[in-house]
Design an enzyme around this catalytic site. Structure first.
Site, PDB file in Angstrom:
ATOM      1  N   ASP A 127     -51.333   1.635 -26.657  1.00  0.00           N
ATOM      2  CA  ASP A 127     -51.342   1.427 -25.202  1.00  0.00           C
ATOM      3  C   ASP A 127     -51.563  -0.029 -24.795  1.00  0.00           C
ATOM      4  O   ASP A 127     -51.380  -0.372 -23.620  1.00  0.00           O
ATOM      5  CB  ASP A 127     -52.418   2.300 -24.544  1.00  0.00           C
ATOM      6  CG  ASP A 127     -52.000   3.758 -24.475  1.00  0.00           C
ATOM      7  OD1 ASP A 127     -50.797   4.014 -24.309  1.00  0.00           O
ATOM      8  OD2 ASP A 127     -52.881   4.629 -24.592  1.00  0.00           O
ATOM      9  N   ASP A 189     -44.240   7.924 -26.149  1.00  0.00           N
ATOM     10  CA  ASP A 189     -44.679   6.923 -25.169  1.00  0.00           C
ATOM     11  C   ASP A 189     -44.693   5.509 -25.771  1.00  0.00           C
ATOM     12  O   ASP A 189     -44.541   4.512 -25.077  1.00  0.00           O
ATOM     13  CB  ASP A 189     -46.095   7.222 -24.649  1.00  0.00           C
ATOM     14  CG  ASP A 189     -46.438   8.700 -24.590  1.00  0.00           C
ATOM     15  OD1 ASP A 189     -45.873   9.478 -25.379  1.00  0.00           O
ATOM     16  OD2 ASP A 189     -47.291   9.078 -23.778  1.00  0.00           O
TER      17      ASP A 189
HETATM   18  N1  GLY Z   1     -48.872   7.552 -22.198  1.00  0.00           N
HETATM   19  C1  GLY Z   1     -49.598   8.678 -21.793  1.00  0.00           C
HETATM   20  C2  GLY Z   1     -48.898   9.536 -20.812  1.00  0.00           C
HETATM   21  O1  GLY Z   1     -47.728   9.384 -20.543  1.00  0.00           O
HETATM   22  O2  GLY Z   1     -49.563  10.403 -20.294  1.00  0.00           O
END
Ligand code: GLY
Length: 417
Positions: A127, A189
């Site tokens: 992230d 993601d």
């Molecule tokens: N990256 C986490 C989500 O999309 O919830």
């Protein structure tokens, strides 16, 4: 007599050619007319809502807006360590870009600086890309502040330490290795965070960062999708052999379901990978993952949180997935060579933005966010049918991209960021 006949035929042919030409033109105009999306009033709307948020933000402690739960009116705030910390500064940078008002630049800089400790973290989490690139990345793009660049380059090196060459992907969630017994896990993601690596490699960082990003995207393309191009949320790999163990879900309805936001990350991620590499395989793949998503949308083009939730049409929607997809499709439309297909993606994106900009989705007097009806983590029971900061971020990004596209006729010369 023969001459007259030839002349008449010639006239008819000419008329037919003119008619066909006019018909083609009018189809084009009709397509344009259908899109009555007005971008500037919606950017102004975002600025009005953001101004209210700015006025309510606590002076100290956690002060980065993350979500407003359904039925509540106040933001829940987090600090720089939360995966959503970069979206609020990113929104402020986009408002500065969209309005040229210095007050947004001042605010954007203030909140961006709060994230500076992230550059000292090593091997934190995938992230880091969301956190640093949306804040410092947008900040550097708009100001060229060398201090911002330093943070981006350091964070890219940090993110790269999570790459496992045996597997060919980044370890997305180090915390889940023990907690869930997922030795090497990669989530869809993670595609978005490759942008940080691409950027760093082209702006003073190592070439190695580019290679990692490409390898991650290629491995994900091969292992993360079912034959119908729908995405798994998580793929677990064996760290020793590098082989895929299984595809599963964490935030979706089921291991084999199409979790809406996951598919949106895929559309956005492979489009961005094509922009950064020029590799036609990524462009083709971006269209495949977009098409399966578009084919299964409900009439208003805003997906339910998971396309396979059996409670549809009573399941919650996920406006955040629509915002991510709209932004991605606008960019995708600039790369697709087939004009009909390019217009198709652009008009789908505009129709999504139109719905998102309606009273059904804009928060308006309900709360200070831009949008309602996003779903964060349905299986955990959190952020269901809520306002979530990343929906607002991608909504505003899509509006800005649409604004830039407005005047551009030569599609393939357009650069989205
Ligand atoms: N990256 C986490 C989500 O999309 O919830």
């Amino acid at each position: 007599m023969k001459d007259n006949c030839l002349k008449t035929r010639f006239k008819i042919t000419r008329l037919a050619v003119v008619f066909i030409f006019v018909a083609i033109l009018s189809v084009g105009f009709e397509a344009d007319a259908q899109s009555s999306l007005k971008v500037p009033p919606n950017i102004n709307y975002c600025a009005t809502q953001a101004q209210k948020t700015l006025g309510a933000i606590p002076a100290s402690g956690n002060n980065l807006p993350r979500n407003i739960d359904n039925g509540k009116t106040d933001w829940r705030y987090v600090n720089y360590k939360d995966w959503c910390s970069g979206f609020w500064p990113g929104i402020l940078w986009y408002l500065y870009e969209g309005t040229h008002d210095q007050k947004w630049k001042t605010a954007a800089n203030k909140f961006t600086q709060e994230l500076k400790p992230l550059s000292e973290y090593s091997g934190f989490d995938h992230d880091l890309g969301f956190m640093v690139f949306n804040s410092f990345g947008n900040g550097y793009r708009l100001t060229k502040d060398p201090g911002y660049k330093q943070v981006i380059l350091r964070s890219a090196d940090s993110l790269a330490t999570l790459f496992n060459p045996k597997v060919g992907t980044i370890l997305s969630w180090p915390a889940m290795v023990k907690k869930m017994n997922w030795p090497h896990n990669t989530i869809i993601d993670n595609m978005i965070n490759l942008e940080l690596l691409f950027w760093a490699s082209k702006n003073g960082g190592s070439r190695h960062l580019y290679d990692i990003a490409v390898k991650h995207a290629e491995t994900t393309m091969h292992n993360h999708f079912r034959p119908d191009y729908t995405s798994y949320h998580v793929v677990v790999y064996d760290t020793v052999t590098g082989k895929k163990i299984q595809g599963i879900t964490h935030q979706g309805y089921a291991d084999n379901s199409m979790w809406a936001r996951g598919q949106s990350w895929a559309i956005y991620g492979f489009t961005m990978c094509y922009r950064e590499t020029g590799n036609a395989e990524f462009l083709d793949f971006a269209q495949k993952v977009a098409d399966v998503y578009l084919n299964r949308l409900p009439a208003d083009l805003i997906p339910y949180w998971d396309f396979d939730d059996p409670t549809i049409p009573n399941a919650p929607k996920d406006a955040s997935a629509a915002c991510i997809t709209a932004s991605a499709l606008l960019e995708l439309s600039t790369f697709v060579k087939d004009k009909t297909r390019a217009w198709f993606y652009r008009h789908k994106a505009e129709a999504m933005l139109q719905t998102l900009s309606s009273s059904s989705y804009q928060s308006r007097g309900t709360n200070d966010a831009f949008l309602l009806h996003s779903t964060g983590h349905h299986p955990a029971g959190t952020e269901i049918d809520a306002s979530i900061i990343y929906a607002d971020y991608y909504y505003l990004e899509a509006l800005l991209r649409r604004e830039k596209l407005q005047h551009i006729k030569a599609y393939h010369h357009y650069k989205s960021r």
